[in-house]
Design a protein around this motif. Structure first.
Motif, PDB file in Angstrom:
ATOM      1  N   PHE A  70       0.831  -1.205   0.000  1.00 26.41           N
ATOM      2  CA  PHE A  70       0.000   0.000   0.000  1.00 26.41           C
ATOM      3  C   PHE A  70       0.867   1.257   0.000  1.00 26.41           C
ATOM      4  CE2 PHE A  70      -3.823   2.058   2.493  1.00 26.41           C
ATOM      5  CZ  PHE A  70      -4.114   2.846   1.384  1.00 26.41           C
ATOM      6  N   ASN A  71       0.745   2.023  -1.094  1.00 27.20           N
ATOM      7  CA  ASN A  71       1.312   3.373  -1.127  1.00 27.20           C
ATOM      8  C   ASN A  71       0.137   4.333  -1.026  1.00 27.20           C
ATOM      9  OD1 ASN A  71       2.528   5.815  -1.594  1.00 27.20           O
ATOM     10  ND2 ASN A  71       3.720   5.137  -3.353  1.00 27.20           N
ATOM     11  N   ALA A  72      -0.071   4.880   0.154  1.00 30.62           N
ATOM     12  CA  ALA A  72      -1.233   5.750   0.387  1.00 30.62           C
ATOM     13  C   ALA A  72      -0.952   7.202   0.004  1.00 30.62           C
ATOM     14  CB  ALA A  72      -1.672   5.648   1.845  1.00 30.62           C
ATOM     15  N   THR A  76      -0.910   8.914   3.723  1.00 31.14           N
ATOM     16  CA  THR A  76      -0.012   8.285   4.706  1.00 31.14           C
ATOM     17  C   THR A  76       0.179   9.189   5.921  1.00 31.14           C
ATOM     18  OG1 THR A  76       1.268   7.354   2.880  1.00 31.14           O
ATOM     19  CG2 THR A  76       2.353   7.404   5.043  1.00 31.14           C
ATOM     20  N   HIS A  77       0.344  10.471   5.628  1.00 30.70           N
ATOM     21  CA  HIS A  77       0.738  11.433   6.657  1.00 30.70           C
ATOM     22  C   HIS A  77      -0.441  12.057   7.386  1.00 30.70           C
ATOM     23  CE1 HIS A  77       4.328  10.871   4.326  1.00 30.70           C
ATOM     24  NE2 HIS A  77       3.807  11.478   3.277  1.00 30.70           N
ATOM     25  N   THR A  78      -1.653  11.827   6.873  1.00 32.52           N
ATOM     26  CA  THR A  78      -2.815  12.569   7.406  1.00 32.52           C
ATOM     27  C   THR A  78      -3.990  11.707   7.840  1.00 32.52           C
ATOM     28  OG1 THR A  78      -3.795  12.778   5.195  1.00 32.52           O
ATOM     29  CG2 THR A  78      -2.321  14.560   5.912  1.00 32.52           C
ATOM     30  N   VAL A  96       4.508   1.256   1.465  1.00 31.52           N
ATOM     31  CA  VAL A  96       5.623   1.533   0.548  1.00 31.52           C
ATOM     32  C   VAL A  96       5.580   2.978   0.066  1.00 31.52           C
ATOM     33  CG1 VAL A  96       5.806  -0.855  -0.290  1.00 31.52           C
ATOM     34  CG2 VAL A  96       4.491   0.785  -1.599  1.00 31.52           C
ATOM     35  N   HIS A  97       6.776   3.489  -0.234  1.00 34.16           N
ATOM     36  CA  HIS A  97       6.927   4.794  -0.866  1.00 34.16           C
ATOM     37  C   HIS A  97       8.008   4.702  -1.927  1.00 34.16           C
ATOM     38  CE1 HIS A  97       4.352   6.590   2.122  1.00 34.16           C
ATOM     39  NE2 HIS A  97       5.035   5.921   3.036  1.00 34.16           N
ATOM     40  N   ILE A  98       7.787   5.438  -2.994  1.00 38.88           N
ATOM     41  CA  ILE A  98       8.760   5.485  -4.087  1.00 38.88           C
ATOM     42  C   ILE A  98       9.970   6.321  -3.657  1.00 38.88           C
ATOM     43  CG2 ILE A  98       9.093   6.327  -6.454  1.00 38.88           C
ATOM     44  CD1 ILE A  98       5.967   5.770  -6.742  1.00 38.88           C
ATOM     45  N   SER A  99       9.678   7.482  -3.110  1.00 35.83           N
ATOM     46  CA  SER A  99      10.751   8.366  -2.633  1.00 35.83           C
ATOM     47  C   SER A  99      11.118   7.995  -1.198  1.00 35.83           C
ATOM     48  CB  SER A  99      10.289   9.826  -2.698  1.00 35.83           C
ATOM     49  OG  SER A  99       9.183  10.037  -1.827  1.00 35.83           O
ATOM     50  N   ASN A 100      12.278   8.483  -0.767  1.00 32.70           N
ATOM     51  CA  ASN A 100      12.652   8.313   0.643  1.00 32.70           C
ATOM     52  C   ASN A 100      12.007   9.455   1.422  1.00 32.70           C
ATOM     53  OD1 ASN A 100      13.743   8.186   3.155  1.00 32.70           O
ATOM     54  ND2 ASN A 100      15.877   8.177   2.494  1.00 32.70           N
TER      55      ASN A 100
END
Ligand code: DQA
Length: 137
Positions: A70-72, A76-78, A96-100
């Motif tokens: 899951f890439n939300a 993700t942050h909210t 998961v995230h594409i960027s760091n």
């Protein structure tokens, strides 16, 4: 094995959006490649820009699938609602995230959902999804 990949808001624009951060590739060609490398895995894909639709998908498949990648996106942050939905289902979720996200703005360092996830993979480009899949296998 049944794996669901879920992408949240703005990830439909991969390959177009902020290429220096998210890369040149759209998600669909990457997904086709992933499916062909893992023939024995049933990989389903869902993308939505709408928080409630992401939650509905978690409810729909979260009691029968073996894993969720899951890439939300920014939710993700909210999103407490997404964090609660992950806590409510049985299927393990990998964030998961594409960027760091930890090398970016401070507001991206906080994940509402992380504590309800099995683990987090961040910063490996689209390869983050592949690493998450490998961890389920
Ligand atoms: C993202 C990181 C998030 O902070 C951002 O809002 C996204 C994409 C990533 O994959 O790197 O939309 O989840």
């Amino acid at each position: 094995m049944k794996i669901q990949i879920i992408n949240g808001p703005n990830l439909n624009l991969l390959g177009t959006r902020e290429k220096s951060i998210y890369g040149e590739s759209g998600f669909e060609p990457f997904l086709a490649e992933l499916k062909s490398s893992y023939h024995s895995v049933d990989i389903q894909y869902f993308q939505s820009n709408i928080e409630g639709e992401l939650i509905n998908k978690l409810h729909e498949i979260g009691f029968s699938y073996d894993g969720i990648i899951f890439n939300a996106g920014a939710y993700t942050h909210t999103s407490l609602a997404i964090a609660d939905a992950i806590a409510a289902i049985n299927t393990p979720v990998i964030e998961v995230h594409i960027s760091n996200v930890y090398s970016r703005e401070e507001y991206r360092h906080k994940s509402m959902m992380a504590k309800n996830c099995k683990g987090i993979i961040t910063g490996f480009g689209l390869h983050s999804y592949r690493l998450a899949l490998e961890s389920f296998l």
